[in-house]
Motif scaffolding. Structure first.
Motif, short mmCIF file in Angstrom:
data_model
loop_
_atom_site.label_atom_id
_atom_site.label_comp_id
_atom_site.label_asym_id
_atom_site.label_seq_id
_atom_site.Cartn_x
_atom_site.Cartn_y
_atom_site.Cartn_z
N GLU A 59 0.82 -1.25 -0.02
CA GLU A 59 0.02 -0.11 0.03
C GLU A 59 0.87 1.18 0.00
N CYS A 60 1.97 1.14 0.04
CA CYS A 60 3.04 2.30 0.34
C CYS A 60 4.34 1.67 -0.36
N TRP A 107 7.82 1.72 4.12
CA TRP A 107 7.66 0.84 5.31
C TRP A 107 8.71 0.51 6.05
N LEU A 108 9.70 0.52 5.38
CA LEU A 108 11.23 0.30 6.11
C LEU A 108 11.56 1.30 7.07
#
Length: 167
Positions: free
Chosen positions: A50-51, A56-57
């Protein structure tokens, strides 16, 4: 989906720089970056796409940093002041070294022409974008970028030259 090695190579620097901005310590940021990728590998199945992977990381990295802060606060509150004192001394020493480096940098910057010096000041201390610098100085963002790059290279040359003379 990219394999883990490709993700690591592509995003290591981004995550490490992000953590350095949070920690202001290269060693800690590198250690937390390693932990970030370790947790990412363990939780890769939770990534829904979704991103961007980098977002996310960095979210994982931020959570690890917060965990580390809470853990260190707990250690201090439990009376392990020796650890806190050592960290405080190390931080003070790092600040003194950092201040010496800043003084040296600003001294070298005084040797540059006025426009280059102004661009460097705005970029380094003002943390302005090249576009903002261009607007302030009535120039283009590309001019600001090139001027900054050339100024940075001149500073490197001066630093190298001064080191050679000391030897």
């Amino acid at each position: 989906m990219q394999n883990i090695e490709q993700i690591y190579e592509k995003y290591f620097e981004i995550v490490n720089k992000y953590l350095f901005c949070l920690t202001h310590n290269y060693d800690i940021s590198e250690e937390l970056t390693q932990e970030t990728f370790y947790r990412a590998v363990k939780k890769i199945d939770t990534y829904k796409g979704e991103c961007k992977i980098s977002v996310w990381l960095c979210q994982i990295a931020k959570n690890i940093w917060y965990d580390e802060c809470r853990k260190n606060k707990k250690l201090i509150n439990e009376g392990e002041n020796a650890l806190f004192d050592i960290q405080t001394l190390n931080t003070l020493e790092e600040q003194v070294i950092s201040n010496d480096e800043k003084v040296s940098l600003y001294r070298q910057m005084q040797k540059l022409d006025e426009k280059t010096r102004e661009v460097l000041y705005l970029r380094i201390t003002g943390e302005l974008s090249f576009k903002e610098i261009g607007i302030i100085l009535n120039k283009t963002d590309n001019w600001a970028r090139v001027t900054f790059y050339r100024g940075k290279n001149k500073l490197k040359e001066v630093d190298w030259y001064e080191r050679e003379e000391r030897l």
